[in-house]
Design a protein around this motif. Sequence first.
Motif, PDB file in Angstrom:
ATOM      1  N   ASN A 194       0.834  -1.207   0.000  1.00  0.00           N
ATOM      2  CA  ASN A 194       0.000   0.000   0.000  1.00  0.00           C
ATOM      3  C   ASN A 194       0.868   1.256   0.000  1.00  0.00           C
ATOM      4  O   ASN A 194       1.982   1.233   0.496  1.00  0.00           O
ATOM      5  N   PRO A 195       0.301   2.369  -0.476  1.00  0.00           N
ATOM      6  CA  PRO A 195       0.980   3.643  -0.238  1.00  0.00           C
ATOM      7  C   PRO A 195       1.096   3.844   1.280  1.00  0.00           C
ATOM      8  O   PRO A 195       0.240   3.377   2.026  1.00  0.00           O
ATOM      9  N   VAL A 196       2.145   4.512   1.726  1.00  0.00           N
ATOM     10  CA  VAL A 196       2.323   4.738   3.170  1.00  0.00           C
ATOM     11  C   VAL A 196       1.378   5.871   3.583  1.00  0.00           C
ATOM     12  O   VAL A 196       1.287   6.894   2.893  1.00  0.00           O
ATOM     13  N   SER A 197       0.674   5.689   4.697  1.00  0.00           N
ATOM     14  CA  SER A 197      -0.288   6.713   5.119  1.00  0.00           C
ATOM     15  C   SER A 197       0.450   7.986   5.535  1.00  0.00           C
ATOM     16  O   SER A 197       1.620   7.936   5.928  1.00  0.00           O
ATOM     17  N   ARG A 198      -0.248   9.124   5.467  1.00  0.00           N
ATOM     18  CA  ARG A 198       0.412  10.388   5.839  1.00  0.00           C
ATOM     19  C   ARG A 198       0.912  10.390   7.278  1.00  0.00           C
ATOM     20  O   ARG A 198       2.039  10.792   7.533  1.00  0.00           O
ATOM     21  N   PRO A 199       0.078   9.954   8.250  1.00  0.00           N
ATOM     22  CA  PRO A 199       0.597   9.946   9.627  1.00  0.00           C
ATOM     23  C   PRO A 199       1.836   9.063   9.771  1.00  0.00           C
ATOM     24  O   PRO A 199       2.762   9.407  10.512  1.00  0.00           O
ATOM     25  N   ASP A 200       1.874   7.941   9.047  1.00  0.00           N
ATOM     26  CA  ASP A 200       3.059   7.083   9.125  1.00  0.00           C
ATOM     27  C   ASP A 200       4.271   7.768   8.512  1.00  0.00           C
ATOM     28  O   ASP A 200       5.388   7.624   8.996  1.00  0.00           O
ATOM     29  N   ARG A 203       5.507  10.187  11.022  1.00  0.00           N
ATOM     30  CA  ARG A 203       6.171   9.452  12.110  1.00  0.00           C
ATOM     31  C   ARG A 203       7.562   8.972  11.670  1.00  0.00           C
ATOM     32  O   ARG A 203       8.550   9.133  12.390  1.00  0.00           O
ATOM     33  N   LEU A 204       7.638   8.404  10.466  1.00  0.00           N
ATOM     34  CA  LEU A 204       8.916   7.908   9.963  1.00  0.00           C
ATOM     35  C   LEU A 204       9.929   9.037   9.803  1.00  0.00           C
ATOM     36  O   LEU A 204      11.109   8.878  10.094  1.00  0.00           O
ATOM     37  N   LEU A 205       9.439  10.185   9.308  1.00  0.00           N
ATOM     38  CA  LEU A 205      10.346  11.323   9.126  1.00  0.00           C
ATOM     39  C   LEU A 205      10.907  11.776  10.465  1.00  0.00           C
ATOM     40  O   LEU A 205      12.084  12.121  10.577  1.00  0.00           O
ATOM     41  N   GLN A 206      10.048  11.726  11.471  1.00  0.00           N
ATOM     42  CA  GLN A 206      10.481  12.150  12.784  1.00  0.00           C
ATOM     43  C   GLN A 206      11.515  11.162  13.357  1.00  0.00           C
ATOM     44  O   GLN A 206      12.568  11.571  13.847  1.00  0.00           O
ATOM     45  N   GLN A 215       6.703  20.320   9.572  1.00  0.00           N
ATOM     46  CA  GLN A 215       7.374  20.234   8.271  1.00  0.00           C
ATOM     47  C   GLN A 215       7.080  18.871   7.635  1.00  0.00           C
ATOM     48  O   GLN A 215       6.883  18.764   6.420  1.00  0.00           O
ATOM     49  N   GLY A 216       7.042  17.849   8.483  1.00  0.00           N
ATOM     50  CA  GLY A 216       6.754  16.504   8.002  1.00  0.00           C
ATOM     51  C   GLY A 216       5.413  16.430   7.289  1.00  0.00           C
ATOM     52  O   GLY A 216       5.279  15.763   6.273  1.00  0.00           O
ATOM     53  N   LYS A 217       4.439  17.162   7.819  1.00  0.00           N
ATOM     54  CA  LYS A 217       3.098  17.132   7.225  1.00  0.00           C
ATOM     55  C   LYS A 217       3.103  17.682   5.799  1.00  0.00           C
ATOM     56  O   LYS A 217       2.443  17.142   4.913  1.00  0.00           O
ATOM     57  N   THR A 218       3.828  18.795   5.586  1.00  0.00           N
ATOM     58  CA  THR A 218       3.898  19.369   4.238  1.00  0.00           C
ATOM     59  C   THR A 218       4.556  18.376   3.281  1.00  0.00           C
ATOM     60  O   THR A 218       4.067  18.132   2.177  1.00  0.00           O
ATOM     61  N   LEU A 219       5.663  17.800   3.734  1.00  0.00           N
ATOM     62  CA  LEU A 219       6.358  16.827   2.878  1.00  0.00           C
ATOM     63  C   LEU A 219       5.448  15.633   2.592  1.00  0.00           C
ATOM     64  O   LEU A 219       5.354  15.171   1.451  1.00  0.00           O
TER      65      LEU A 219
END
Length: 358
Positions: A194-200, A203-206, A215-219
């Motif tokens: 699956n595509p990775v969900s936005r919250p995931d 979380r991964l970026l963090q 910033q993670g949310k925009t990306l």
Amino acid sequence: MISDSVHGFDQIFSQTQPLRTLKGFLQKDAIPHALLFTGIAGIGKRMTATAFAMAANCLETKPDITSYGKNPPPGDKGTFADSAVSPNPCERCSSCKKIRSGNHPDIIFIEPDGAMIKIHQIRDLLGTLALKPYEARVRFVIIAESHTMNPSAANALLKVLEEPPDRTIFILTATEASTLLPTILSRCRRVRFNPVSRPDIVRLLQITRGIDPEQGKTLAAMAEGSFGRVLSMSRSNWGRRRKWLIIAGGLENPHLLSGRSRSSLLAFSEELAKSKSTVGDSIAVMKTWFRDLVVWKYAPGKIINQDLADQVRCASANSTVEALLKKIEVLEQAQRDVATNMNLRLSLDLLMLRLGEP
Ligand SMILES: [Zn+2]
């Protein structure tokens, strides 16, 4: 590995169903000879293949298995089911470490040599497969972007898929199953990612890059479910690139875009094609721009490019929803063309010419 506590399958996010399937194979000691992992780029297909190879060979979690393949020994001891051990690889034993570092002689990775997987790569592989595995319980052949195999390479691979060597599992990855030869498809058990969900993604970026959630949310909003894309965006100077795309690409005023000459549109696509590795990101950024111009009309608070709100407002006022949706469609077609390895320059020329249509 993200950390000691988050390792193996646990570091793969948003793939509950594919992981359940794969763990089931391990627990039942019944791994199909050939698996096909499908899904867009950058969602963890290759990472999962590696974790799976580790799990099947881990010395700590699965000590007694000696054989997989055509003839799994009856009453084999030490299966995950018998020992009630989680099928997660330990990442500490010598086998796990060798696989993680890419130094295991029986875990073979094949990826495109240039734009394609060529016949000589498959011939070399067949030579290796003629020998028994050196040390692995189960040898793995992981063929990334298998849709890039040229027909002679695919046919050579087909022969070995039809008569797989003992204790050898093939994992092919591809964006879409339809890009593979039907004869290859019919030999593989398909696992859809699956595509990775936005919250995931946030979380991964963090966890992996220390990027703060805002910033993670925009990306994440620009990534369309691809963590690989988000990583490349966070590494490259995507903020500057975005500005360049919007201004030099003439997106600032979509109305004027259609007034541009053919030669200036093609000059821009030539520039775009120069940086092959960022083409996917560029198209995604352009898409979010046009998406924002539509969204502005209904819910201005929900645009992705919040920092460019003034520009979004002006550009949105100058264009109709119908025209914008058409441009988004054109960009989506270009994404498909690029993903299926259509001639890059030609795809981008077509993209700019279509974007320039009134
Ligand atoms: Zn291990």
